[in-house]
Enzyme design. Structure first.
Site, mmCIF file in Angstrom:
data_model
loop_
_atom_site.group_PDB
_atom_site.id
_atom_site.type_symbol
_atom_site.label_atom_id
_atom_site.label_comp_id
_atom_site.label_asym_id
_atom_site.label_seq_id
_atom_site.Cartn_x
_atom_site.Cartn_y
_atom_site.Cartn_z
ATOM 1 N N CYS A 168 5.858 43.488 51.127
ATOM 2 C CA CYS A 168 7.054 42.791 51.624
ATOM 3 C C CYS A 168 8.307 43.222 50.847
ATOM 4 C CB CYS A 168 6.843 41.275 51.501
ATOM 5 S SG CYS A 168 8.333 40.321 51.792
ATOM 6 N N ASP A 198 23.533 40.616 50.834
ATOM 7 C CA ASP A 198 22.968 41.313 51.993
ATOM 8 C C ASP A 198 23.504 42.750 51.991
ATOM 9 O OD1 ASP A 198 21.743 40.244 54.993
ATOM 10 O OD2 ASP A 198 22.652 42.244 54.873
ATOM 11 N N HIS A 250 6.131 33.903 48.723
ATOM 12 C CA HIS A 250 6.237 34.468 50.074
ATOM 13 C C HIS A 250 5.793 33.483 51.159
ATOM 14 C CE1 HIS A 250 6.187 37.715 53.110
ATOM 15 N NE2 HIS A 250 5.231 36.975 53.635
ATOM 16 N N ASN A 304 17.231 33.099 60.707
ATOM 17 C CA ASN A 304 16.702 33.662 61.942
ATOM 18 C C ASN A 304 15.188 33.562 61.912
ATOM 19 O OD1 ASN A 304 19.253 34.433 62.937
ATOM 20 N ND2 ASN A 304 19.236 36.232 61.614
ATOM 21 N N HIS A 309 10.023 37.607 55.360
ATOM 22 C CA HIS A 309 9.953 36.750 54.171
ATOM 23 C C HIS A 309 11.092 35.763 54.397
ATOM 24 C CE1 HIS A 309 9.479 36.360 49.546
ATOM 25 N NE2 HIS A 309 10.394 35.470 49.906
ATOM 26 N N HIS A 322 14.182 33.641 54.704
ATOM 27 C CA HIS A 322 15.447 33.817 53.991
ATOM 28 C C HIS A 322 16.546 33.064 54.707
ATOM 29 C CE1 HIS A 322 14.935 37.124 56.860
ATOM 30 N NE2 HIS A 322 16.241 37.063 57.046
ATOM 31 N N HIS A 332 20.587 33.103 55.258
ATOM 32 C CA HIS A 332 21.874 33.800 55.137
ATOM 33 C C HIS A 332 22.929 32.763 54.749
ATOM 34 C CE1 HIS A 332 20.605 37.466 57.493
ATOM 35 N NE2 HIS A 332 19.728 36.602 57.962
HETATM 36 P P1 AMP Z 1 17.186 38.870 59.481
HETATM 37 O O1 AMP Z 1 17.640 39.884 60.503
HETATM 38 O O2 AMP Z 1 17.670 37.501 59.710
HETATM 39 O O3 AMP Z 1 15.683 38.962 59.265
HETATM 40 O O4 AMP Z 1 17.875 39.303 58.118
HETATM 41 C C1 AMP Z 1 17.421 40.316 57.294
HETATM 42 C C2 AMP Z 1 18.609 40.728 56.480
HETATM 43 O O5 AMP Z 1 18.137 41.495 55.378
HETATM 44 C C3 AMP Z 1 19.620 41.608 57.238
HETATM 45 O O6 AMP Z 1 20.880 40.942 57.261
HETATM 46 C C4 AMP Z 1 19.650 42.893 56.414
HETATM 47 O O7 AMP Z 1 20.942 43.454 56.321
HETATM 48 C C5 AMP Z 1 19.125 42.434 55.071
HETATM 49 N N1 AMP Z 1 18.496 43.467 54.266
HETATM 50 C C6 AMP Z 1 17.579 44.378 54.661
HETATM 51 N N2 AMP Z 1 17.195 45.146 53.622
HETATM 52 C C7 AMP Z 1 17.891 44.706 52.537
HETATM 53 C C8 AMP Z 1 17.949 45.097 51.171
HETATM 54 N N3 AMP Z 1 17.209 46.096 50.686
HETATM 55 N N4 AMP Z 1 18.793 44.438 50.343
HETATM 56 C C9 AMP Z 1 19.562 43.423 50.818
HETATM 57 N N5 AMP Z 1 19.543 43.003 52.089
HETATM 58 C C10 AMP Z 1 18.727 43.631 52.947
HETATM 59 ZN ZN ZN Z 2 7.674 38.438 50.691
#
Ligand code: AMP
Ligand code: ZN
Length: 111
Positions: free
Chosen positions: A4, A30, A46, A84, A95, A97, A99
């Site tokens: 992950c 982000d 997780h 989301n 995982h 999260h 925003h």
């Molecule tokens: P979601 O689309 O709601 O699952 O959000 C996932 C978020 O993770 C997106 O806004 C991506 O820009 C962000 N993301 C993906 N990879 C990374 C990373 N390595 N570091 C920071 N943010 C990331």
């Molecule tokens: Zn995870």
């Protein structure tokens, strides 16, 4: 979960700009910001999405958001929390999260 992405960020195996960390939660910028401030708050433990989180985990993450936004001048002007969940919402990282968006005037849902 060893594969992950966000677990790897928690363990420091992938670099991220961390802005907050305690025993149970961490937050980082982000990589593709959608607002002047765009942070991701996660539980270190997780789970795949918010519906898998228990009450304690949900409490820990929202307490961290409250602490961070209060001490970083975000709570007065305001901020938005989005999680989301699943394909219709375009969840791309599995995982759980949250925003946190702010630092500027955000568009309202009706505009
Ligand atoms: P979601 O689309 O709601 O699952 O959000 C996932 C978020 O993770 C997106 O806004 C991506 O820009 C962000 N993301 C993906 N990879 C990374 C990373 N390595 N570091 C920071 N943010 C990331
Ligand atoms: Zn995870």
């Amino acid at each position: 979960m060893s594969e992950c992405l966000f677990c790897k960020i928690v363990k420091g195996e992938i670099k991220a700009n961390k802005v907050f960390e305690n025993d149970s939660v961490c937050a980082f910028e982000d990589i593709n910001p959608q607002a002047k401030v765009h942070l991701l708050f996660i539980n270190k433990q997780h789970t795949c999405n918010v519906n898998e989180m228990n009450e304690a985990e949900i409490g820990q993450v929202f307490k961290a958001i409250a602490e961070f936004t209060t001490s970083n001048n975000l709570s007065k002007s305001g901020f938005r929390v989005v999680t989301n969940t699943g394909p219709d919402a375009c969840q791309s990282v599995f995982h759980a999260h949250f925003h946190v968006l702010g630092g500027e005037q955000l568009a309202g849902f009706g505009s």
